[in-house]
Design a protein around this motif. Structure first.
Motif, PDB file in Angstrom:
ATOM      1  N   ASP A  17       0.857  -1.194   0.000  1.00  0.00           N
ATOM      2  CA  ASP A  17       0.000   0.000   0.000  1.00  0.00           C
ATOM      3  C   ASP A  17       0.889   1.239   0.000  1.00  0.00           C
ATOM      4  O   ASP A  17       1.340   1.702   1.032  1.00  0.00           O
ATOM      5  CB  ASP A  17      -0.898  -0.025   1.244  1.00  0.00           C
ATOM      6  CG  ASP A  17      -1.797   1.201   1.341  1.00  0.00           C
ATOM      7  OD1 ASP A  17      -1.831   2.018   0.396  1.00  0.00           O
ATOM      8  OD2 ASP A  17      -2.458   1.359   2.396  1.00  0.00           O
ATOM      9  N   ARG A  18       1.140   1.797  -1.180  1.00  0.00           N
ATOM     10  CA  ARG A  18       2.070   2.911  -1.264  1.00  0.00           C
ATOM     11  C   ARG A  18       1.525   4.182  -0.624  1.00  0.00           C
ATOM     12  O   ARG A  18       2.278   5.106  -0.327  1.00  0.00           O
ATOM     13  CB  ARG A  18       2.442   3.206  -2.719  1.00  0.00           C
ATOM     14  CG  ARG A  18       1.358   3.903  -3.548  1.00  0.00           C
ATOM     15  CD  ARG A  18       1.945   4.378  -4.851  1.00  0.00           C
ATOM     16  NE  ARG A  18       0.975   5.156  -5.633  1.00  0.00           N
ATOM     17  CZ  ARG A  18       1.278   5.824  -6.734  1.00  0.00           C
ATOM     18  NH1 ARG A  18       2.525   5.800  -7.187  1.00  0.00           N
ATOM     19  NH2 ARG A  18       0.364   6.505  -7.384  1.00  0.00           N
ATOM     20  N   GLY A  19       0.224   4.223  -0.393  1.00  0.00           N
ATOM     21  CA  GLY A  19      -0.368   5.395   0.245  1.00  0.00           C
ATOM     22  C   GLY A  19      -0.037   5.507   1.722  1.00  0.00           C
ATOM     23  O   GLY A  19      -0.170   6.576   2.312  1.00  0.00           O
ATOM     24  N   THR A  20       0.431   4.390   2.341  1.00  0.00           N
ATOM     25  CA  THR A  20       0.789   4.423   3.756  1.00  0.00           C
ATOM     26  C   THR A  20       2.231   4.005   4.018  1.00  0.00           C
ATOM     27  O   THR A  20       2.904   4.594   4.860  1.00  0.00           O
ATOM     28  CB  THR A  20      -0.139   3.519   4.587  1.00  0.00           C
ATOM     29  OG1 THR A  20      -0.069   2.175   4.086  1.00  0.00           O
ATOM     30  CG2 THR A  20      -1.578   4.013   4.535  1.00  0.00           C
ATOM     31  N   CYS A  21       2.737   3.006   3.295  1.00  0.00           N
ATOM     32  CA  CYS A  21       4.037   2.444   3.670  1.00  0.00           C
ATOM     33  C   CYS A  21       5.183   3.423   3.486  1.00  0.00           C
ATOM     34  O   CYS A  21       6.211   3.306   4.162  1.00  0.00           O
ATOM     35  CB  CYS A  21       4.305   1.146   2.914  1.00  0.00           C
ATOM     36  SG  CYS A  21       4.693   1.335   1.159  1.00  0.00           S
ATOM     37  N   VAL A  22       5.046   4.406   2.599  1.00  0.00           N
ATOM     38  CA  VAL A  22       6.123   5.371   2.370  1.00  0.00           C
ATOM     39  C   VAL A  22       6.161   6.469   3.425  1.00  0.00           C
ATOM     40  O   VAL A  22       7.112   7.256   3.471  1.00  0.00           O
ATOM     41  CB  VAL A  22       5.994   6.019   0.973  1.00  0.00           C
ATOM     42  CG1 VAL A  22       6.040   4.961  -0.109  1.00  0.00           C
ATOM     43  CG2 VAL A  22       4.718   6.860   0.861  1.00  0.00           C
ATOM     44  N   LEU A  23       5.142   6.521   4.276  1.00  0.00           N
ATOM     45  CA  LEU A  23       4.986   7.654   5.189  1.00  0.00           C
ATOM     46  C   LEU A  23       5.715   7.487   6.516  1.00  0.00           C
ATOM     47  O   LEU A  23       6.058   8.486   7.161  1.00  0.00           O
ATOM     48  CB  LEU A  23       3.498   7.883   5.491  1.00  0.00           C
ATOM     49  CG  LEU A  23       2.573   8.109   4.301  1.00  0.00           C
ATOM     50  CD1 LEU A  23       1.144   8.294   4.802  1.00  0.00           C
ATOM     51  CD2 LEU A  23       3.024   9.293   3.476  1.00  0.00           C
ATOM     52  N   PHE A  24       5.937   6.257   6.944  1.00  0.00           N
ATOM     53  CA  PHE A  24       6.308   6.019   8.337  1.00  0.00           C
ATOM     54  C   PHE A  24       7.744   5.516   8.484  1.00  0.00           C
ATOM     55  O   PHE A  24       8.327   4.950   7.574  1.00  0.00           O
ATOM     56  CB  PHE A  24       5.346   5.023   8.975  1.00  0.00           C
ATOM     57  CG  PHE A  24       3.935   5.545   9.058  1.00  0.00           C
ATOM     58  CD1 PHE A  24       3.516   6.276  10.164  1.00  0.00           C
ATOM     59  CD2 PHE A  24       3.035   5.331   8.024  1.00  0.00           C
ATOM     60  CE1 PHE A  24       2.228   6.772  10.232  1.00  0.00           C
ATOM     61  CE2 PHE A  24       1.742   5.826   8.087  1.00  0.00           C
ATOM     62  CZ  PHE A  24       1.339   6.551   9.195  1.00  0.00           C
ATOM     63  N   GLY A  25       8.283   5.750   9.676  1.00  0.00           N
ATOM     64  CA  GLY A  25       9.609   5.275  10.020  1.00  0.00           C
ATOM     65  C   GLY A  25       9.678   4.896  11.484  1.00  0.00           C
ATOM     66  O   GLY A  25       8.703   5.035  12.235  1.00  0.00           O
ATOM     67  N   ASP A  26      10.844   4.419  11.904  1.00  0.00           N
ATOM     68  CA  ASP A  26      11.069   3.960  13.270  1.00  0.00           C
ATOM     69  C   ASP A  26      12.031   4.899  13.992  1.00  0.00           C
ATOM     70  O   ASP A  26      12.887   5.534  13.363  1.00  0.00           O
ATOM     71  CB  ASP A  26      11.660   2.549  13.249  1.00  0.00           C
ATOM     72  CG  ASP A  26      10.801   1.558  12.475  1.00  0.00           C
ATOM     73  OD1 ASP A  26       9.579   1.770  12.403  1.00  0.00           O
ATOM     74  OD2 ASP A  26      11.364   0.573  11.954  1.00  0.00           O
ATOM     75  N   GLY A  27      11.924   4.967  15.307  1.00  0.00           N
ATOM     76  CA  GLY A  27      12.832   5.796  16.093  1.00  0.00           C
ATOM     77  C   GLY A  27      12.323   5.993  17.499  1.00  0.00           C
ATOM     78  O   GLY A  27      11.249   5.503  17.871  1.00  0.00           O
TER      79      GLY A  27
END
Length: 321
Positions: free
Chosen positions: A153-163
């Protein structure tokens, strides 16, 4: 009168940055231009499979404790804001307390308010300290959102990261957390949620993050503007007195629209979304630590932090740093 002031900050991002082009090379149907024009995100950090939220929280916390000039066992309250805990239980805060070697019996618990989680956790810790029951709190936002993303789902997976980001909050005779406000409206939960769970060892429902981007955008801009004004009004302060605004780092267009609605120049807004993506509860303390360490935020500055996330939850705090 007892107040609560931030004594030290710390943060941690796992691994090397993963660019939009890197995602394309991994097979994601997107492009750098598509992501940048819609979100302002150029890269994010992704934890490896063996790394949990408590591991990220540990390094951020050690850095915050060092900056505060105290020892881990002087921390008598640990609160971790996370939507991606290591386990169902015990809490990520309890795991972090153990990893830090804190053995003083102080409370440790998680707060789950998604992207508003750090504001919620900081506000809760401030109440403990102002009550006189506790003297020094470790407040952390830590996430491994990459674990709950649907990579098709490119509408969500590109938005988030870890930290992870952390602060040490101490009792003080001088005001620090000047005003705070927390809100929630559960009727909006369908527009941003992970509608799944675990039962009998099986995933029940959908275990991935789902979002109505346009609905979230409209809701976020309205409530972020409103809650910032709310905490300023509570303190009898004007927008002009704010040195820095640290909003939740979700989308550069939300950040720009919120700043415009408040009448705050983008020169006074701390942004990390280009480099970090949306790290949910970690985004505000990550941005705070960056700005403290690069010298932009200094003692005597007035800072507004604000977040909005699934639930829906939202909140803000006015901080005299």
């Amino acid at each position: 009168m007892i107040y609560a002031r931030i004594a030290g900050t710390g943060s941690y991002l796992p691994g090397e940055p993963v660019s939009n082009d890197d995602l394309v090379r991994r097979g994601i149907d997107t492009s750098d231009e598509w992501v940048m024009t819609r979100t302002g995100i150029r890269s994010r950090h992704l934890a490896t499979a063996e790394v949990g939220s408590s591991d990220l929280a540990l390094i951020a916390s050690e850095r915050a404790i060092e900056a505060a000039g105290c020892e881990p066992d002087e921390i008598d309250l640990v609160i971790v804001a996370t939507s991606t805990p290591d386990y169902i239980f015990p809490s990520t805060a309890a795991l972090l307390q153990s990893k830090l070697g804190i053995r003083n019996g102080g409370p440790a618990f998680d707060v789950q308010a998604v992207c508003s989680g750090f504001v919620y956790a900081l506000t809760v810790a401030e109440k403990f300290i102002r009550s006189g029951s506790h003297k020094r709190a470790l407040v952390v936002g830590a996430e491994v959102f990459s674990r709950i993303l649907d990579w098709s789902d490119r509408g969500t997976c590109v938005l988030f990261g870890d930290g992870a980001g952390a602060v040490v909050l101490e009792a003080s005779e001088q005001p620090g957390i000047v005003a705070s406000a927390l809100h929630a409206d559960g009727s909006h939960h369908p527009i941003l949620c992970v509608p799944g769970g675990i039962a009998s060892g099986q995933v029940i429902g959908d275990p991935f993050l789902r979002m109505d981007g346009q609905a979230v955008f409209k809701f976020a801009v309205k409530v972020l503007g409103d809650v910032a004004h709310e905490v300023l009004d509570m303190a009898g302060a004007e927008v002009a007195s704010v040195d820095w605004l640290i909003p939740h780092q979700a989308n550069i267009r939300i950040i720009q629209s919120t700043a415009k609605r408040l009448g705050i120049s983008m020169d006074k807004v701390i942004t990390t979304v280009e480099r970090h993506g949306n790290t949910s509860a970690a985004s505000i303390p990550l941005a705070l630590d960056l700005a403290v360490r690069d010298g932009r935020i200094q003692r005597g500055h007035r800072v507004v932090i604000e977040g909005v996330g699934g639930g829906f939850t939202w909140g803000a705090a006015l901080i005299d740093f």
